[in-house]
Enzyme design. Sequence first.
Site, mmCIF file in Angstrom:
data_model
loop_
_atom_site.group_PDB
_atom_site.id
_atom_site.type_symbol
_atom_site.label_atom_id
_atom_site.label_comp_id
_atom_site.label_asym_id
_atom_site.label_seq_id
_atom_site.Cartn_x
_atom_site.Cartn_y
_atom_site.Cartn_z
ATOM 1 N N ASP A 1 0.908 -1.177 -0.052
ATOM 2 C CA ASP A 1 0.051 0.038 -0.022
ATOM 3 C C ASP A 1 0.978 1.295 0.003
ATOM 4 O OD1 ASP A 1 -2.023 -1.963 0.486
ATOM 5 O OD2 ASP A 1 -1.861 -1.672 2.706
ATOM 6 N N GLU B 1 -11.183 0.739 -3.021
ATOM 7 C CA GLU B 1 -10.432 1.276 -2.061
ATOM 8 C C GLU B 1 -9.294 2.095 -2.408
ATOM 9 O OE1 GLU B 1 -9.214 -2.104 0.318
ATOM 10 O OE2 GLU B 1 -7.948 -2.951 -1.592
#
Length: 464
Positions: A35, A195
Amino acid sequence: MKKKSALIAITVFAISAVHAVWADNPIITTEYSADPSAHIFDGRMYLYASHDRKDAKEFDMNDYHVYSTRDLQNWRDHGVALKIADISWAKGHLWAPDCGYKNGRYYLYFPADATGKYEFKVGVAVSKSPSGPFAPEAEPIEGVNGIDPAVFTDDDGVSYLLWAAGAPQIAKLTPDMKHLDGKATALAGCDHFFEGPWIFKRSGLYYLTYPAFMKGGSGDGGNGQYYDYATAKAIMGPYTYRGHFTRTQESQPWVGNIHGSQLEWKGKWYCVYHDAGQSAGHINPGFKRSVNVDLMSFGADGAIQPLVWTKAGPPQLVPIDPYVRNEAETLGGSDVPEGPHAVATEPCSEGGVDVGPMKAGDWVKYTGVDFGAGASQMTVRVASPVNGAQISLHLDRLDSPDLSTFAVPNTGGGQTWRTRTYALGVVSGVHDLYLRANGSVAGVGLLSLDWYRFTRASKKAAGD
């Protein structure tokens, strides 16, 4: 206190070469990382990422490391910047973070489970340094319920916070960067949003990138995501959906998601993202991801061109200068995080972090070291709790003949440091430099490395 260094002569042949240097993906090999949010601060690219645990059974991360680079190849691990134990309101699951800068301070935004029931809020922690450590605010940011925060500061100096909560949410931040300045807006036009929202601006156009729903993928009974984007002429929209520019790799069917960031540096655009190639063959590989970086490009109409995933990565921007102090934890590579010769960083008793403890056969790589006309000595700051430890040097390949082998004395402990200087035959040109720990004591820490520096050869020696 100044310490005397020992000079140990080792006879080697003079070696000279120049070779093209390219980055290796994944870029972080000492830990699993995911991420990634990347920013340019103080002339370096800083990386803020989730820290997937080696014992992971789910995405239950409990701290953040910060990494940075000046050359896109050798990445420095600055150590733990924030951990779950420091956050009074958080129960677990430190997921995807991001960092912003304003008024001489750095603001780390992070999501965490606030109740132990996967009910996520977003907090902020503050530091004077982009590498941390970061001190968290006592409470999460009011009005931000969700995951994957990202911060964007526009040309007019106004900063915005984005996060994922069903749809991409956006709100202005107050000048102190700690609160929302008004209510959040759900951004429309981001089809298939899942997301990880991220905004960047190019040629007056706002790009909103995000992991996207894939039929049969994550959230639909399987693994896998697309990476999609939408564009707008104003940050609050309306956004126009533009499609995919990459996806999780079919060669890694255990990977559930993709997530990353995009940015410009020195005239080139980069996409920083994760896969899970380093965890192949290990337990729960889908929860153990690794960060990569590749060049990205745009069409004449501003469309993001399909991202080409590479093992090589982008070119190294500048070589390592071996004639200044170089931190050992600024690495170009090592064995994979759960490999037989995996290495890690650890807190150093002299401040910061070091590499170690290294066992027999463990190795580290420093990419693109420019020795110029020649080096004749190497100085290292080393600690060792055992007798008989050695360091061997190799150029360009780990399996190349030893350039030199150094005896490392027992310094009295794994954090008892000594500076040692070793004589070399002249080595010149640009090389990848490998350091390997050797010793007869198997399975235990032989030595740790804090920093290294080379000394230029005299003109006469360099010309011999």
